[in-house]
Design a protein around this motif. Sequence first.
Motif, PDB file in Angstrom:
ATOM      1  N   HIS A  97      29.383  31.020  51.912  1.00 24.87           N
ATOM      2  CA  HIS A  97      30.014  31.681  50.775  1.00 24.87           C
ATOM      3  C   HIS A  97      31.307  32.381  51.190  1.00 24.87           C
ATOM      4  O   HIS A  97      32.294  32.368  50.434  1.00 24.87           O
ATOM      5  CB  HIS A  97      29.067  32.682  50.123  1.00 24.87           C
ATOM      6  CG  HIS A  97      29.567  33.171  48.803  1.00 24.87           C
ATOM      7  ND1 HIS A  97      29.543  32.391  47.670  1.00 24.87           N
ATOM      8  CD2 HIS A  97      30.160  34.336  48.438  1.00 24.87           C
ATOM      9  CE1 HIS A  97      30.074  33.052  46.656  1.00 24.87           C
ATOM     10  NE2 HIS A  97      30.456  34.238  47.098  1.00 24.87           N
ATOM     11  N   ARG A  98      31.329  32.977  52.350  1.00 25.74           N
ATOM     12  CA  ARG A  98      32.571  33.585  52.825  1.00 25.74           C
ATOM     13  C   ARG A  98      33.635  32.516  53.040  1.00 25.74           C
ATOM     14  O   ARG A  98      34.818  32.739  52.749  1.00 25.74           O
ATOM     15  CB  ARG A  98      32.300  34.365  54.118  1.00 25.74           C
ATOM     16  CG  ARG A  98      31.519  35.652  53.893  1.00 25.74           C
ATOM     17  CD  ARG A  98      31.149  36.339  55.204  1.00 25.74           C
ATOM     18  NE  ARG A  98      30.471  37.621  54.947  1.00 25.74           N
ATOM     19  CZ  ARG A  98      29.921  38.380  55.901  1.00 25.74           C
ATOM     20  NH1 ARG A  98      29.967  37.974  57.169  1.00 25.74           N
ATOM     21  NH2 ARG A  98      29.320  39.517  55.581  1.00 25.74           N
ATOM     22  N   HIS A  99      33.228  31.366  53.527  1.00 22.20           N
ATOM     23  CA  HIS A  99      34.168  30.262  53.699  1.00 22.20           C
ATOM     24  C   HIS A  99      34.705  29.812  52.349  1.00 22.20           C
ATOM     25  O   HIS A  99      35.906  29.524  52.206  1.00 22.20           O
ATOM     26  CB  HIS A  99      33.469  29.093  54.413  1.00 22.20           C
ATOM     27  CG  HIS A  99      34.374  27.949  54.751  1.00 22.20           C
ATOM     28  ND1 HIS A  99      34.655  26.940  53.852  1.00 22.20           N
ATOM     29  CD2 HIS A  99      35.065  27.652  55.882  1.00 22.20           C
ATOM     30  CE1 HIS A  99      35.472  26.066  54.416  1.00 22.20           C
ATOM     31  NE2 HIS A  99      35.740  26.482  55.641  1.00 22.20           N
ATOM     32  N   HIS A 100      33.834  29.734  51.340  1.00 21.23           N
ATOM     33  CA  HIS A 100      34.263  29.337  49.992  1.00 21.23           C
ATOM     34  C   HIS A 100      35.356  30.272  49.471  1.00 21.23           C
ATOM     35  O   HIS A 100      36.341  29.818  48.875  1.00 21.23           O
ATOM     36  CB  HIS A 100      33.059  29.348  49.044  1.00 21.23           C
ATOM     37  CG  HIS A 100      33.420  29.339  47.591  1.00 21.23           C
ATOM     38  ND1 HIS A 100      34.033  28.263  46.970  1.00 21.23           N
ATOM     39  CD2 HIS A 100      33.254  30.282  46.622  1.00 21.23           C
ATOM     40  CE1 HIS A 100      34.232  28.545  45.693  1.00 21.23           C
ATOM     41  NE2 HIS A 100      33.772  29.765  45.453  1.00 21.23           N
ATOM     42  N   HIS A 101      35.216  31.562  49.706  1.00 23.65           N
ATOM     43  CA  HIS A 101      36.220  32.500  49.202  1.00 23.65           C
ATOM     44  C   HIS A 101      37.547  32.365  49.936  1.00 23.65           C
ATOM     45  O   HIS A 101      38.608  32.597  49.345  1.00 23.65           O
ATOM     46  CB  HIS A 101      35.710  33.938  49.309  1.00 23.65           C
ATOM     47  CG  HIS A 101      34.933  34.371  48.108  1.00 23.65           C
ATOM     48  ND1 HIS A 101      35.528  34.942  46.996  1.00 23.65           N
ATOM     49  CD2 HIS A 101      33.603  34.299  47.818  1.00 23.65           C
ATOM     50  CE1 HIS A 101      34.608  35.209  46.084  1.00 23.65           C
ATOM     51  NE2 HIS A 101      33.425  34.842  46.560  1.00 23.65           N
ATOM     52  N   ALA A 133      35.904  47.505  40.811  1.00 18.77           N
ATOM     53  CA  ALA A 133      37.177  47.131  40.215  1.00 18.77           C
ATOM     54  C   ALA A 133      37.117  47.484  38.734  1.00 18.77           C
ATOM     55  O   ALA A 133      36.043  47.634  38.154  1.00 18.77           O
ATOM     56  CB  ALA A 133      37.420  45.630  40.388  1.00 18.77           C
ATOM     57  N   HIS A 134      38.274  47.609  38.097  1.00 18.93           N
ATOM     58  CA  HIS A 134      38.336  47.952  36.690  1.00 18.93           C
ATOM     59  C   HIS A 134      39.281  46.987  35.986  1.00 18.93           C
ATOM     60  O   HIS A 134      40.290  46.553  36.542  1.00 18.93           O
ATOM     61  CB  HIS A 134      38.819  49.396  36.503  1.00 18.93           C
ATOM     62  CG  HIS A 134      37.934  50.411  37.144  1.00 18.93           C
ATOM     63  ND1 HIS A 134      36.777  50.880  36.554  1.00 18.93           N
ATOM     64  CD2 HIS A 134      38.017  51.015  38.359  1.00 18.93           C
ATOM     65  CE1 HIS A 134      36.199  51.748  37.353  1.00 18.93           C
ATOM     66  NE2 HIS A 134      36.920  51.855  38.455  1.00 18.93           N
ATOM     67  N   PRO A 143      36.731  40.223  44.905  1.00 20.61           N
ATOM     68  CA  PRO A 143      35.488  39.785  45.560  1.00 20.61           C
ATOM     69  C   PRO A 143      34.600  40.915  46.054  1.00 20.61           C
ATOM     70  O   PRO A 143      33.383  40.751  46.139  1.00 20.61           O
ATOM     71  CB  PRO A 143      35.996  38.942  46.740  1.00 20.61           C
ATOM     72  CG  PRO A 143      37.387  38.556  46.377  1.00 20.61           C
ATOM     73  CD  PRO A 143      37.922  39.681  45.558  1.00 20.61           C
ATOM     74  N   HIS A 144      35.176  42.065  46.362  1.00 16.06           N
ATOM     75  CA  HIS A 144      34.379  43.152  46.946  1.00 16.06           C
ATOM     76  C   HIS A 144      33.885  44.145  45.905  1.00 16.06           C
ATOM     77  O   HIS A 144      33.323  45.189  46.267  1.00 16.06           O
ATOM     78  CB  HIS A 144      35.195  43.869  48.019  1.00 16.06           C
ATOM     79  CG  HIS A 144      35.618  42.973  49.139  1.00 16.06           C
ATOM     80  ND1 HIS A 144      34.714  42.423  50.028  1.00 16.06           N
ATOM     81  CD2 HIS A 144      36.834  42.489  49.498  1.00 16.06           C
ATOM     82  CE1 HIS A 144      35.358  41.663  50.898  1.00 16.06           C
ATOM     83  NE2 HIS A 144      36.638  41.679  50.595  1.00 16.06           N
ATOM     84  N   SER A 145      34.060  43.851  44.630  1.00 14.45           N
ATOM     85  CA  SER A 145      33.571  44.740  43.585  1.00 14.45           C
ATOM     86  C   SER A 145      32.081  44.524  43.348  1.00 14.45           C
ATOM     87  O   SER A 145      31.622  43.390  43.192  1.00 14.45           O
ATOM     88  CB  SER A 145      34.333  44.498  42.276  1.00 14.45           C
ATOM     89  OG  SER A 145      33.782  45.281  41.228  1.00 14.45           O
ATOM     90  N   ALA A 146      31.330  45.610  43.309  1.00 16.64           N
ATOM     91  CA  ALA A 146      29.891  45.517  43.038  1.00 16.64           C
ATOM     92  C   ALA A 146      29.618  45.149  41.590  1.00 16.64           C
ATOM     93  O   ALA A 146      28.524  44.685  41.263  1.00 16.64           O
ATOM     94  CB  ALA A 146      29.214  46.841  43.373  1.00 16.64           C
TER      95      ALA A 146
END
Length: 261
Positions: free
Chosen positions: A78-82, A257-258, A223-226
């Motif tokens: 999944h990290r590779h996909h991003h 994120a907003h 990507p890092h937003s919960a």
Amino acid sequence: MLAMHVGAVVALLPRFWSWQALVALAFLYWMTVLGVTLGLHRLVTHRSFSAPLWLERTLVLMGAMACQSGPIEWVGLHRHHHKFSDQPNDHHDAGRGLWWAHSGWMLHQIPALEHVERLTGDLQRDPFYRWLDRWFLLLQAPLGVALYAYGELAGVHGGGLGLVLWAIPLRLVLVYHVTWLVNSATHAFGYRNFNCPDRSRNCWWVAILTFGEGWHNNHHAFPHSARHGLRWFELDITWQHIRLLRALGWARRVRLAHYRP
């Protein structure tokens, strides 16, 4: 994979139906999907929040119940996909068509696997995750034994075999396909809040099935937003679970994120 799909079809025979089987399926579906979305994805892959080690390992165990490879391989891919989303070296590049992105890619050599170790140094250091990455399939065995024993002792319609068929192959096939829809449908159907350099889209019906993962364009933008559902109508069930964990003091350093139109 073929055996699980055959088992899922067999589970739908009338002789194996029971309310107990439906309850087992629903509970384990919730547990498994949440293990993938909350544990493997938002917590471990993107570190969108932090949690006590006991909780992280519990959530990862729940995610490993999805039988979508072990946690190290899942996170690494999944990290590779991003890093390469919808580029030729993305293993489920949506530019190659819906079938390829959904599941066709798994039937071929996956060059991205060569990069898993490099992308998962944080997990490689944990012997528990290394063990689980190798033996995740064994988790289905005690579950199957417990369900079979209960079905036989309680005289459930369809017996223990019916419970096992509904709770393991039928559940796994449902979880397989709703998870794969994030790779396929959310790169083809829906709307975009953000102009990301890929095909990611927000697809409401995938979001319902996957507890919020269908707000995929939002996720690729942050990507890092919960929280993936950023607008008031974007229901994100996984985010509601994170809010509960935060209220209990078990989710800390939550990254958010907003949406600003």
